[in-house]
Structure formats: structure tokens, C-alpha cells
Design a protein around this motif. Sequence first.
Motif, short mmCIF file in Angstrom:
data_model
loop_
_atom_site.label_atom_id
_atom_site.label_comp_id
_atom_site.label_asym_id
_atom_site.label_seq_id
_atom_site.Cartn_x
_atom_site.Cartn_y
_atom_site.Cartn_z
N GLY A 203 0.78 -1.23 0.00
CA GLY A 203 0.00 0.00 0.00
C GLY A 203 0.81 1.27 0.00
N LEU A 204 2.12 1.18 0.25
CA LEU A 204 2.96 2.38 0.26
C LEU A 204 3.38 2.71 -1.17
N PRO A 205 3.14 3.93 -1.64
CA PRO A 205 3.53 4.29 -3.01
C PRO A 205 5.02 4.08 -3.25
N MET A 206 5.32 3.58 -4.46
CA MET A 206 6.71 3.27 -4.82
C MET A 206 7.19 4.22 -5.91
N ARG A 207 8.44 4.61 -5.78
CA ARG A 207 9.08 5.56 -6.69
C ARG A 207 10.40 4.94 -7.18
N ALA A 208 10.85 5.32 -8.36
CA ALA A 208 12.10 4.76 -8.90
C ALA A 208 13.00 5.86 -9.43
N HIS A 209 14.30 5.63 -9.27
CA HIS A 209 15.32 6.60 -9.68
C HIS A 209 16.39 5.83 -10.47
N PHE A 210 16.47 6.12 -11.78
CA PHE A 210 17.38 5.37 -12.63
C PHE A 210 18.41 6.28 -13.29
N HIS A 211 19.64 5.79 -13.33
CA HIS A 211 20.71 6.41 -14.11
C HIS A 211 20.91 5.60 -15.39
N ASN A 212 21.30 6.28 -16.44
CA ASN A 212 21.38 5.63 -17.75
C ASN A 212 22.82 5.28 -18.12
N THR A 213 23.62 4.98 -17.12
CA THR A 213 25.05 4.74 -17.30
C THR A 213 25.34 3.68 -18.36
N ARG A 214 24.58 2.62 -18.34
CA ARG A 214 24.79 1.50 -19.27
C ARG A 214 23.66 1.38 -20.29
N ASN A 215 22.96 2.50 -20.48
CA ASN A 215 21.93 2.60 -21.52
C ASN A 215 20.73 1.68 -21.28
N THR A 216 20.45 1.38 -20.01
CA THR A 216 19.29 0.56 -19.69
C THR A 216 18.22 1.34 -18.91
N GLY A 217 18.45 2.64 -18.71
CA GLY A 217 17.58 3.42 -17.84
C GLY A 217 16.13 3.46 -18.27
N TYR A 218 15.87 3.59 -19.56
CA TYR A 218 14.49 3.70 -20.04
C TYR A 218 13.78 2.35 -20.02
N ALA A 219 14.49 1.29 -20.34
CA ALA A 219 13.92 -0.06 -20.20
C ALA A 219 13.58 -0.33 -18.74
#
Length: 306
Positions: A203-219
Motif C-alpha cells: 500500500g505504500l507508493p513506490m518511486r524509482a530513480h534510474f541512471h542511464n550509465t549502461r543505456n538501460t535506464g528507459y527499459a
Amino acid sequence: MTARRPTAIDIVEVGPRDGLQNDSRHLSTEAKVEMIAKLAGAGLRRIEAASFVNPKRVPQMADAEAVLARVVDLPGVSVSGLVLNGRGFERALAAGLREISFVAVATDTMAARNQGTTARGLVETWAGIAKRAEAEGLFRSVTIAVAFGCPFEGEVPLARVIEIARALAESGADEISLADTIGVATPLAVEERFAALSEAVPGLPMRAHFHNTRNTGYANADAALRSGVTVLDASLGGLGGCPFAPGATGNIATEDLVSMLERDRVATGVSLELLRDATLWLEGEMGRRLPAHGAHVSPWPRVLAA
């Protein structure tokens, strides 16, 4: 089995903080204020504008109070700041913020480099801050850094991340974020870790923080949305990096993320055209082309002449 993508999400713009904190080019206070105004004008409704850290360690954030004094009351925008300890919380409170972010770290080595303590010490620090923040009516967002891998200790056990998440939630949090601080996450790891997080703190909202160092950030961002995440961090132009994590490079770019989501019929409420304009302006301020692609490709869909 992952969830379907949501029909709408929130984007937290972290460019003014995470985007600028590790860059050799130091923007003036005036430029930072203009950057935040452009982001708000483009439709971003949550903007992380500064961090309350020792200016000797992160000189790019030395003018945090001066910036916030100019932007904290932007209409319709929740302006937040990163706090790392009790002193940082006091500064955030004095600046008039109604939302704070706190970083706990999943490994002791990174915790020592980043905040001068241990992973357990940060959980204990949060316990004290969380209660005070609740009493003041602040929105409390907590991020677990190096949740997918540490530059010093390597692989981070999932059980450790979940143990920290439970402890943070027990102290009080309005959302919990998992951060891929050095860009080593993969979609499968994202799905596994957010599934475990959802089970640990239901029930706790989840958030994500991605870096694109290896070009996988958008996936990874797409995998997070399919895993029940409703809030994604992004940085204008793809700027970013951690001063205390060797090799850490930029965040996923706000304009490229918005472009992908809007094409997938996930509403963001953000104007891609205004983001493009803001990135071109920021490139002028930074004196170089930024990692994002969105400002340098033709808008889509494009109407062709008959």
C-alpha cells in the motif's frame, strides 16, 4: 507476473539537484531559479530543487537557501529538498519546504562515503527525522541508494534492501524509492525488487530513480511502471551523477522519458515542446550538448507535406 502500465504517472524532476550536484560547471543562483521556472512552466509538478549538504563537499549546492527563497512558493508545484541528517532537516524546515527527500544507503561503504555513517546509522537518523517531519506536516519521501548495486561492494542482496525498506517504512514514510545510483539495474532486477518491496510495504507508493550509465535506464523505467511504480525521477537533459560514486553518470532524461511515455499512452501532464526548449536553454548555460536526445530530433508525430 508484472502489472500493466498505469494510465498516468508523476515525474519528479531532479535536474536542479541531482543534475547539477556533480557537474564541473556551476550554475548561478539566477540560472537555477530560471531552470526551475522553466520546468514548472513545462508542467512538472514535483521538483527537487536543492540539497542541504556541506558546501565544502558539494559546492554546487552552496546556494540552496537562496534558490529556494525564490521558488518555494511556485503555484501548483511541490518543491522539495534533499536532507541527509538532522542539520539538513532543520535547514529544509527553515526554508519553508513542504516536502523532503532522504537518502538511506544499502551498503556500509557507500554510506560512509556519502554520509559518514553506516547503513544502520542512516535508518536510525531517518527515524528521528521522520517523526519531526510528520509533526510539521511535511511529505516524506525516502530513497534507498545503491539498491541495485554498489560501486564499492558490488552486488547488493535483495534481502538487505527489503530489510532497510521495512525499517524506513516503520519509522514513517509517504513513499519509498529504489535508486539505481550507478546504472547497473536491468528490467528483470527492477521487476524482482519492486515486487519484493510491494510485498514488504503493501500500500505504500513506490518511486524509482534510474541512471542511464549502461543505456538501460528507459527499459528499467518501463519495467518499474509494469511493477506498480507510480512515480519516476528524471533530469532535464539527462544531467546527473553522484559525487561519491565513481563512474556514476546522468539520470534518465525528462524529455526522453516523457516522449516514451506519451507514445505509450501514459499521461504525464508535461509539455514535450517546452521541455525541448528548456534543454536547449540549459545547454547554452552549461556550454555543451547534454546527453538527452529529445531536444535534437524532430518532434513526433510529424505531419508530412502531401
